[in-house]
Design an enzyme around this catalytic site. Structure first.
Site, PDB file in Angstrom:
ATOM      1  N   SER A 135       0.857  -1.174   0.000  1.00  0.00           N
ATOM      2  CA  SER A 135       0.000   0.000   0.000  1.00  0.00           C
ATOM      3  C   SER A 135       0.901   1.233   0.000  1.00  0.00           C
ATOM      4  CB  SER A 135      -0.877  -0.040   1.259  1.00  0.00           C
ATOM      5  OG  SER A 135      -1.592   1.157   1.421  1.00  0.00           O
ATOM      6  N   LYS A 161      -1.095  -0.847  -4.440  1.00  0.00           N
ATOM      7  CA  LYS A 161      -2.312  -0.104  -4.087  1.00  0.00           C
ATOM      8  C   LYS A 161      -1.916   1.337  -3.824  1.00  0.00           C
ATOM      9  CE  LYS A 161      -4.660  -0.039   0.329  1.00  0.00           C
ATOM     10  NZ  LYS A 161      -5.249  -0.882   1.395  1.00  0.00           N
ATOM     11  N   LYS A 163      -2.923   5.041  -2.450  1.00  0.00           N
ATOM     12  CA  LYS A 163      -3.863   5.819  -1.663  1.00  0.00           C
ATOM     13  C   LYS A 163      -4.260   7.028  -2.506  1.00  0.00           C
ATOM     14  CE  LYS A 163      -3.962   3.620   2.292  1.00  0.00           C
ATOM     15  NZ  LYS A 163      -5.221   3.106   2.869  1.00  0.00           N
ATOM     16  N   ASP A 188      -7.140   3.057  -2.998  1.00  0.00           N
ATOM     17  CA  ASP A 188      -7.859   3.057  -1.720  1.00  0.00           C
ATOM     18  C   ASP A 188      -8.145   4.499  -1.325  1.00  0.00           C
ATOM     19  OD1 ASP A 188      -8.903   2.676   0.797  1.00  0.00           O
ATOM     20  OD2 ASP A 188      -7.150   1.650   1.632  1.00  0.00           O
ATOM     21  N   GLU A 213     -11.026   0.693  -3.387  1.00  0.00           N
ATOM     22  CA  GLU A 213     -11.318   0.325  -1.995  1.00  0.00           C
ATOM     23  C   GLU A 213     -11.972   1.485  -1.261  1.00  0.00           C
ATOM     24  OE1 GLU A 213      -7.814  -1.316  -0.176  1.00  0.00           O
ATOM     25  OE2 GLU A 213      -8.577  -1.076   1.859  1.00  0.00           O
ATOM     26  N   ASP A 238     -13.627  -1.901   3.034  1.00  0.00           N
ATOM     27  CA  ASP A 238     -12.707  -2.039   4.168  1.00  0.00           C
ATOM     28  C   ASP A 238     -13.460  -1.523   5.407  1.00  0.00           C
ATOM     29  OD1 ASP A 238     -10.747  -1.558   6.136  1.00  0.00           O
ATOM     30  OD2 ASP A 238      -9.312  -0.603   4.804  1.00  0.00           O
ATOM     31  N   LYS A 262      -9.611  -7.346   7.934  1.00  0.00           N
ATOM     32  CA  LYS A 262      -8.596  -6.988   8.925  1.00  0.00           C
ATOM     33  C   LYS A 262      -9.087  -7.525  10.250  1.00  0.00           C
ATOM     34  CE  LYS A 262      -7.269  -2.607   6.732  1.00  0.00           C
ATOM     35  NZ  LYS A 262      -7.339  -1.130   6.814  1.00  0.00           N
ATOM     36  N   GLY A 290      -4.106  -4.470   6.051  1.00  0.00           N
ATOM     37  CA  GLY A 290      -3.053  -4.242   7.041  1.00  0.00           C
ATOM     38  C   GLY A 290      -3.292  -2.941   7.772  1.00  0.00           C
TER      39      GLY A 290
HETATM   40  O1  OSB Z   1      -7.110   1.598   4.625  1.00  0.00           O
HETATM   41  O2  OSB Z   1      -6.031  -0.170   4.316  1.00  0.00           O
HETATM   42  C1  OSB Z   1      -6.145   0.913   4.874  1.00  0.00           C
HETATM   43  C2  OSB Z   1      -3.067   1.571   7.035  1.00  0.00           C
HETATM   44  C3  OSB Z   1      -3.642   2.109   8.175  1.00  0.00           C
HETATM   45  C4  OSB Z   1      -5.010   2.294   8.196  1.00  0.00           C
HETATM   46  C5  OSB Z   1      -5.788   1.935   7.102  1.00  0.00           C
HETATM   47  C6  OSB Z   1      -5.214   1.372   5.974  1.00  0.00           C
HETATM   48  C7  OSB Z   1      -3.825   1.224   5.930  1.00  0.00           C
HETATM   49  C8  OSB Z   1      -3.109   0.731   4.760  1.00  0.00           C
HETATM   50  C9  OSB Z   1      -1.735   0.142   4.974  1.00  0.00           C
HETATM   51  O3  OSB Z   1      -3.512   0.817   3.621  1.00  0.00           O
HETATM   52  C10 OSB Z   1      -1.737  -1.325   4.932  1.00  0.00           C
HETATM   53  C11 OSB Z   1      -0.454  -1.896   5.459  1.00  0.00           C
HETATM   54  O4  OSB Z   1       0.523  -1.924   4.720  1.00  0.00           O
HETATM   55  O5  OSB Z   1      -0.421  -2.313   6.638  1.00  0.00           O
HETATM   56 MG    MG Z   2      -8.278   0.476   3.217  1.00  0.00          MG
END
Ligand code: OSB
Ligand code: MG
Length: 369
Positions: A135, A161, A163, A188, A213, A238, A262, A290
């Site tokens: 991510s 992915k 952001k 995402d 996402e 999510d 998660k 994650g």
């Molecule tokens: O939205 O998936 C998410 C990290 C913290 C809070 C929300 C998210 C995320 C990530 C990172 O996208 C995922 C990772 O590498 O742990």
């Molecule tokens: Mg997410």
């Protein structure tokens, strides 16, 4: 299992190798609560994924500390707790899923260690390696983004992915897609858009993304269903999925075609498995999300990601993507973009004592009265 004698809470801070920016904020440091459960004959570890601020979710570190110390741990102390009983013994507490999940993880770890069984085998994993994605946070410039993406691809990650947030979306995705026409790519939004932005989200359709996402607010399945009708790109939820009931509702409404699981967000590994089962029965692919976990939580994620319905690469990246020095032995990515699922008893890993001491800022022990 033998009786739970005490529950230790430990607040720790680990610097991140680079700041992580999402549509809801920037993090430069990972703040984490470790939970250690001691029984007469052994112990187990859990990692709480609540963030420093109530932004991704209403849960956050300080509240998690209080609810674990004053309400959840006392509900378990002095009892012979089977893993599946953690949820029922704590169900009188409304919400606080990340805190419940951390305690369940610690109890599971202790229980499985006593039985010399791995978490992956207990959950029903059918493979010993999982495909990993990464991510990528929002960057100041497109050049920086392209550089990070190229670096991760060179390491072997099988899915990128990005952001996104309103205004930092279509052109960024176009740039990455032009540089890498064939990679598995997703975005995402962390709930940053509204239905009025549907045209922007539809503009993403031309890039052949695996998924978008959580485009819309966390509490609106109906609007996601509405949006999905006009989008070619599959929606993955999510934030909106906090339980098996939410997953069933989202699937029934057509609010998503993919689900990110998660364990913390849904209240534990056992609820995660129920969501997996529901999705698998409905033909909906799932993948392991994650929360910038350290080694303890990462081990749990890898075990979960090895279940048969986890058919898409997860945000289960290597330790070095987050930390110069993880709390456990580092998790490493194989150049083929996969990571080994831990095979030892329980989580299969433990915090390294010296590293844990270095990172710890506060300890409280909840003991039997
Ligand atoms: O939205 O998936 C998410 C990290 C913290 C809070 C929300 C998210 C995320 C990530 C990172 O996208 C995922 C990772 O590498 O742990
Ligand atoms: Mg997410």
């Amino acid at each position: 299992m033998s009786r739970i004698e005490n529950v230790e809470l430990r607040l720790a801070r680990l610097p991140l190798v680079r700041p992580f920016r999402t549509s809801f904020g920037i993090e430069t440091e990972k703040e984490v609560i470790y939970v250690r459960v001691d029984t007469g004959s052994g112990h187990g570890w859990g990692e709480c994924v609540a963030g420093s601020l109530p932004d991704y979710s209403e849960e956050f570190i300080q509240a998690a500390w209080i609810v674990m110390r004053d309400h959840l741990a006392p509900s378990l102390l002095g009892k012979d707790v089977e893993p599946q009983e953690v949820a029922s013994l704590t169900s009188w507490v409304r919400g606080h899923r990340m805190s419940k999940a951390a305690l369940e993880m610690a109890v599971l770890d202790a229980w499985l260690r006593e039985r010399n069984a791995s978490l992956a085998s207990y959950l029903g994993a059918d493979r010993d390696r999982v495909a990993c994605g990464v991510s990528v946070g929002i960057t100041d410039t497109t050049e920086e983004l392209l550089e990070q993406v190229a670096g991760y691809l060179a390491e072997g990650y099988r899915r990128i992915k990005l952001k996104i947030e309103p205004g930092i979306d279509v052109e960024r995705v176009r740039a990455v897609r032009e540089a890498h026409p064939d990679i598995a790519l997703s975005v995402d939004a962390n709930a940053a858009y509204s239905l009025e932005d549907a045209a922007t989200l539809r503009a993403l359709d031309e890039f052949g993304l695996l998924m978008v996402e959580q485009p819309l607010p966390h509490d609106d399945l109906v609007q996601h269903a509405e949006l999905q009708k006009s989008l070619a790109t599959p929606i993955c939820l999510d934030e909106s999925i906090r339980s098996a009931a939410d997953a069933a509702a989202a699937i029934g409404l057509g609010a998503c075609r993919i689900i990110n699981i998660k364990e913390g967000r849904v209240g534990g590994l056992l609820e995660s498995r129920r969501i997996h089962d529901i999705a698998k029965g409905a033909g909906i692919p799932v993948w392991c999300g994650g929360m910038l976990e350290t080694g303890v939580g990462r081990a749990a994620n890898l075990a979960l990601a090895a279940l048969p319905g986890f058919t898409l690469p997860g945000d289960t990246s290597a330790s070095r993507r987050y930390f110069a020095d993880d709390i456990t032995e580092p998790f490493e990515l194989d150049p083929d973009g996969t990571m080994a699922v831990p095979t030892g008893p329980g989580l299969g890993v433990e915090p390294r004592p010296e590293r844990l001491e270095e990172c710890t800022v506060l300890v409280e022990v909840v003991a039997r009265a």
